[in-house]
Design a protein around this motif. Structure first.
Motif, mmCIF file in Angstrom:
data_model
loop_
_atom_site.group_PDB
_atom_site.id
_atom_site.type_symbol
_atom_site.label_atom_id
_atom_site.label_comp_id
_atom_site.label_asym_id
_atom_site.label_seq_id
_atom_site.Cartn_x
_atom_site.Cartn_y
_atom_site.Cartn_z
ATOM 1 N N PHE A 305 49.623 -74.871 -42.770
ATOM 2 C CA PHE A 305 48.567 -75.873 -42.635
ATOM 3 C C PHE A 305 48.420 -76.324 -41.182
ATOM 4 O O PHE A 305 47.305 -76.508 -40.687
ATOM 5 N N LEU A 306 49.552 -76.498 -40.501
ATOM 6 C CA LEU A 306 49.503 -76.978 -39.124
ATOM 7 C C LEU A 306 48.903 -75.935 -38.186
ATOM 8 O O LEU A 306 48.069 -76.260 -37.335
ATOM 9 N N ILE A 321 41.252 -69.119 -41.073
ATOM 10 C CA ILE A 321 41.086 -68.563 -42.427
ATOM 11 C C ILE A 321 42.198 -67.570 -42.733
ATOM 12 O O ILE A 321 42.790 -67.576 -43.819
ATOM 13 N N SER A 322 42.497 -66.710 -41.763
ATOM 14 C CA SER A 322 43.528 -65.690 -41.959
ATOM 15 C C SER A 322 44.886 -66.313 -42.278
ATOM 16 O O SER A 322 45.620 -65.841 -43.161
ATOM 17 N N VAL A 323 45.225 -67.406 -41.587
ATOM 18 C CA VAL A 323 46.505 -68.091 -41.822
ATOM 19 C C VAL A 323 46.571 -68.628 -43.244
ATOM 20 O O VAL A 323 47.564 -68.447 -43.958
ATOM 21 N N ILE A 324 45.499 -69.293 -43.678
ATOM 22 C CA ILE A 324 45.519 -69.901 -45.015
ATOM 23 C C ILE A 324 45.437 -68.836 -46.106
ATOM 24 O O ILE A 324 46.069 -68.970 -47.161
ATOM 25 N N GLU A 325 44.695 -67.773 -45.870
ATOM 26 C CA GLU A 325 44.661 -66.677 -46.847
ATOM 27 C C GLU A 325 46.062 -66.083 -47.048
ATOM 28 O O GLU A 325 46.438 -65.709 -48.150
ATOM 29 N N SER A 326 46.842 -66.029 -45.962
ATOM 30 C CA SER A 326 48.194 -65.463 -46.059
ATOM 31 C C SER A 326 49.125 -66.349 -46.872
ATOM 32 O O SER A 326 50.150 -65.888 -47.370
ATOM 33 N N MET A 327 48.771 -67.634 -47.031
ATOM 34 C CA MET A 327 49.588 -68.527 -47.841
ATOM 35 C C MET A 327 49.631 -68.094 -49.300
ATOM 36 O O MET A 327 50.567 -68.412 -50.029
ATOM 37 N N LYS A 328 48.588 -67.413 -49.737
ATOM 38 C CA LYS A 328 48.519 -66.977 -51.136
ATOM 39 C C LYS A 328 49.627 -65.984 -51.476
ATOM 40 O O LYS A 328 49.886 -65.717 -52.651
ATOM 41 N N LEU A 329 50.283 -65.442 -50.452
ATOM 42 C CA LEU A 329 51.333 -64.437 -50.661
ATOM 43 C C LEU A 329 52.710 -65.063 -50.846
ATOM 44 O O LEU A 329 53.666 -64.360 -51.178
ATOM 45 N N ILE A 330 52.825 -66.382 -50.597
ATOM 46 C CA ILE A 330 54.135 -67.021 -50.743
ATOM 47 C C ILE A 330 54.134 -67.879 -52.005
ATOM 48 O O ILE A 330 53.076 -68.297 -52.480
ATOM 49 N N PRO A 331 55.308 -68.153 -52.583
ATOM 50 C CA PRO A 331 55.361 -68.981 -53.801
ATOM 51 C C PRO A 331 54.886 -70.409 -53.509
ATOM 52 O O PRO A 331 55.358 -71.045 -52.567
ATOM 53 N N LEU A 332 53.928 -70.888 -54.303
ATOM 54 C CA LEU A 332 53.387 -72.229 -54.129
ATOM 55 C C LEU A 332 53.265 -72.913 -55.475
ATOM 56 O O LEU A 332 52.962 -72.268 -56.481
ATOM 57 N N ASP A 333 53.482 -74.217 -55.495
ATOM 58 C CA ASP A 333 53.237 -74.954 -56.739
ATOM 59 C C ASP A 333 51.730 -75.148 -56.909
ATOM 60 O O ASP A 333 50.936 -74.888 -55.993
ATOM 61 N N ASN A 334 51.320 -75.603 -58.074
ATOM 62 C CA ASN A 334 49.896 -75.714 -58.397
ATOM 63 C C ASN A 334 49.150 -76.640 -57.443
ATOM 64 O O ASN A 334 48.025 -76.341 -57.029
ATOM 65 N N GLU A 335 49.777 -77.764 -57.089
ATOM 66 C CA GLU A 335 49.098 -78.719 -56.218
ATOM 67 C C GLU A 335 48.861 -78.128 -54.831
ATOM 68 O O GLU A 335 47.776 -78.289 -54.252
ATOM 69 N N THR A 336 49.861 -77.421 -54.302
ATOM 70 C CA THR A 336 49.690 -76.808 -52.974
ATOM 71 C C THR A 336 48.657 -75.692 -53.028
ATOM 72 O O THR A 336 47.828 -75.559 -52.117
ATOM 73 N N MET A 337 48.679 -74.892 -54.107
ATOM 74 C CA MET A 337 47.684 -73.821 -54.239
ATOM 75 C C MET A 337 46.275 -74.401 -54.341
ATOM 76 O O MET A 337 45.316 -73.854 -53.790
ATOM 77 N N ARG A 338 46.161 -75.523 -55.038
ATOM 78 C CA ARG A 338 44.866 -76.217 -55.103
ATOM 79 C C ARG A 338 44.399 -76.585 -53.695
ATOM 80 O O ARG A 338 43.239 -76.376 -53.329
ATOM 81 N N ASP A 339 45.310 -77.137 -52.887
ATOM 82 C CA ASP A 339 44.963 -77.545 -51.520
ATOM 83 C C ASP A 339 44.602 -76.338 -50.658
ATOM 84 O O ASP A 339 43.744 -76.438 -49.761
ATOM 85 N N VAL A 340 45.248 -75.202 -50.918
ATOM 86 C CA VAL A 340 44.926 -73.968 -50.187
ATOM 87 C C VAL A 340 43.480 -73.569 -50.450
ATOM 88 O O VAL A 340 42.706 -73.298 -49.521
ATOM 89 N N HIS A 341 43.083 -73.524 -51.723
ATOM 90 C CA HIS A 341 41.707 -73.139 -52.062
ATOM 91 C C HIS A 341 40.699 -74.133 -51.497
ATOM 92 O O HIS A 341 39.627 -73.747 -51.005
ATOM 93 N N PHE A 342 41.032 -75.431 -51.540
ATOM 94 C CA PHE A 342 40.096 -76.443 -51.039
ATOM 95 C C PHE A 342 39.935 -76.333 -49.522
ATOM 96 O O PHE A 342 38.818 -76.449 -49.005
ATOM 97 N N LEU A 343 41.040 -76.095 -48.821
ATOM 98 C CA LEU A 343 40.952 -75.930 -47.369
ATOM 99 C C LEU A 343 40.154 -74.676 -47.021
ATOM 100 O O LEU A 343 39.332 -74.691 -46.092
ATOM 101 N N LEU A 344 40.369 -73.603 -47.764
ATOM 102 C CA LEU A 344 39.591 -72.386 -47.522
ATOM 103 C C LEU A 344 38.100 -72.638 -47.730
ATOM 104 O O LEU A 344 37.262 -72.117 -46.989
ATOM 105 N N ALA A 345 37.757 -73.441 -48.742
ATOM 106 C CA ALA A 345 36.353 -73.771 -48.969
ATOM 107 C C ALA A 345 35.762 -74.452 -47.732
ATOM 108 O O ALA A 345 34.638 -74.136 -47.307
ATOM 109 N N ASN A 346 36.512 -75.373 -47.150
ATOM 110 C CA ASN A 346 36.048 -76.063 -45.948
ATOM 111 C C ASN A 346 35.915 -75.112 -44.760
ATOM 112 O O ASN A 346 34.959 -75.206 -43.977
ATOM 113 N N LEU A 347 36.874 -74.201 -44.633
ATOM 114 C CA LEU A 347 36.836 -73.238 -43.521
ATOM 115 C C LEU A 347 35.664 -72.277 -43.666
ATOM 116 O O LEU A 347 34.951 -71.987 -42.690
#
Length: 523
Positions: A305-306, A321-347
């Motif tokens: 995120f930083l 975008i590339s950094v946040i897309e790469s987050m999908k490859l690591i284990p994430l809880d539902n809340e963090t995955m939700r934040d990943v998709h929302f941040l990608l929407a903004n990007l």
């Protein structure tokens, strides 16, 4: 615990219970409770002992249910047995029934009010159950009990736990007194860690001057402990003592040069002091460390995120975008995955890839249907693209149920009704849109809302009020950081209205002249 051994409750419960043997008696060894028929010939004491032994063997096999059944049978026969009560409390704790364990320990405390181990165990059970006030009371009881040198390590734990409870309850001085008592009784040999703990507590309570006092004590007690400098940097930054903040940051980075958090903090301090070159240099170091960690597959979401934030601030949207897309490859809880998709929407919105924006927002809402920011964002996106307006209104209303006074959400809803009015040719929707937008600007004065109000007035044919709204929007956009495009758009609208008003005035004058001419012609 940072400086003493922390003892889990079950250890203390077993410590209380002691190690027991069992003399020859009638005990079943087939993992079944002793039946009443098998012991009916025994007197009450013999029956109690038989049930106790059966319970004890079940306890050794971690069969807590059967253990507690037999212990309670034994207690029924011998209600004053401290040992049986201790074992029942142990079993209920192991079964996760803390309140039942507390009830039995309270009985034991009534029987042995001055027993240190009893008070200590009851206090720890209260703490585990989240009953802080009762825990404090029992730890204070334990603190006053007579102890031996064998109890010292447990007394250190009592004082440590009590200090933390007091500080969490906002009673900082009482907490410090507990720590001081550990010094006075020579229960600790590393004062630096206690000073550090006290400093952290004051920092968490936002008493920064007190935090600095104890972090400095920790630093003087042992200069090799690097994290005192880390916290001192943060404290001095809050106090706007930037010279000392920079000094402590460099002390810390000499020992831990790869710590991105400190490089980031230092870059922000340099930005505040107007040292742009050093700010950029520390930002670059932060960026390099984060990128290296992410390329190595680090699993800390905060680092992704930083780094995304740094790229976004640099307007480097593709790398963000590339950094946040790469987050999908690591284990994430539902809340963090939700934040990943929302941040990608903004990007993707920043990158004007609107098909991906909708896709990411729908993924966000699949993970959290009540996420109001995403409901409003998707609703507004649909409105802007003039599609699925009924769905858009439903989504925005869902967001407004969570935050009914959110000006941005009200703006989205008003704009949706404006679009619906245009599509369906219904003036009542224009009126609804105007009412909602007027409410929105009451909660949040933003140029976009005034722009929307201007559009509604224009559609209703009230050019004067449309011009007033757009003039307010123009003034707000003029104070914005990047106002040019919006300001030009508003200026064009205002010029259009002036032309329309000018044409209208000419038409009125022409009509009046025609009437004058008509009056001058004889009948």
């Amino acid at each position: 615990m940072a400086f003493i051994q922390s003892f889990p409750i079950y250890f203390m419960l077993f410590f209380l219970s002691g190690f027991l043997g069992c003399r020859n008696t009638t005990v079943q060894h087939d993992n079944q409770p002793v039946s009443d028929s098998a012991v009916q010939f025994l007197d009450v004491k013999e029956k109690a002992y038989s049930c106790f032994c059966a319970g004890y063997f079940f306890m050794l096999e971690s069969d807590w249910e059967n253990a507690v059944i037999n212990f309670e049978k034994a207690l029924h026969c011998d209600p004053s047995s401290e040992r049986i009560i201790q074992h029942i409390a142990t079993c209920y704790f192991q079964l996760g029934k803390n309140e039942k364990a507390i009830d039995y320990m309270k009985k034991l405390a009534d029987m042995k009010p001055d027993e240190f181990s009893v008070r200590y165990t009851l206090a720890t059970l209260y703490e585990t159950a989240g009953r802080a006030r009762e825990a404090i009371e029992e730890y204070e009881y334990a603190r006053r009990c007579k102890t031996t040198t064998l109890d010292d390590i447990f007394m250190a734990d009592v004082l440590y736990r009590l200090a933390n409870l007091y500080m969490n309850e906002g009673m900082m001085e009482k907490g410090v007194d507990c720590y001081q008592s550990m010094f006075d009784r020579k229960l600790v040999s590393e004062p630096v860690k206690i000073y550090y703990e006290i400093g952290k507590k004051y920092f968490e309570k936002n008493d920064i001057k007190k935090a600095v006092e104890y972090f400095l004590k920790a630093k003087y007690a042992d200069p090799k402990v690097s994290f005192t400098s880390f916290y001192l940097t943060l404290c001095y930054d809050i106090l706007k003592d930037y010279d000392n903040a920079i000094k402590e940051a460099h002390v810390f980075l000499q020992k831990e040069p790869g710590n991105w958090a400190m490089h980031l903090a230092l870059s922000e301090i340099y930005e505040k002091t107007g040292n742009e070159s050093e700010h950029q240099e520390e930002t670059r170091k932060t960026q390099e460390i984060l990128k290296k960690n992410i390329d190595a597959g680090v699993r800390n979401p905060q680092e992704y995120f930083l780094l995304c934030q740094i790229y976004r601030k640099q307007r480097n949207i593709n790398d963000a975008i590339s950094v946040i897309e790469s987050m999908k490859l690591i284990p994430l809880d539902n809340e963090t995955m939700r934040d990943v998709h929302f941040l990608l929407a903004n990007l993707y919105y920043d990158d004007q890839r609107f098909d991906r924006v909708e896709e990411e927002l729908r993924m966000t809402l699949k993970l959290d249907p009540d996420f109001h920011e995403a409901n409003n964002f998707l609703g507004y996106l649909l409105v802007e693209n003039n599609k699925n307006l009924d769905e858009a209104i439903e989504l925005i209303n869902k967001a407004l149920k969570v935050q009914p006074k959110n000006g941005a959400y009200l703006d989205s809803l008003g704009w949706a009704y404006y679009k619906k009015a245009q599509r369906e040719g219904r003036d009542d929707y224009f009126v609804t849109a105007l009412r909602i937008l007027s409410e929105a600007v009451h909660f949040m004065e933003e140029p976009d809302i005034y722009d929307h109000i201007g559009e509604v007035y224009y559609s209703l044919g009230d050019w004067n009020k449309a011009a007033q709204a757009w003039e307010k929007a123009y003034a707000f956009y003029s104070r914005a950081l990047n106002p040019d495009t919006k300001r030009v758009d508003i200026k064009t609208k205002l010029e259009k209205i002036k032309k329309l008003q000018s044409v209208e005035e000419k038409n009125i004058m022409l009509i009046e002249k025609c009437r004058d001419v008509e009056k001058s012609i004889p009948p």
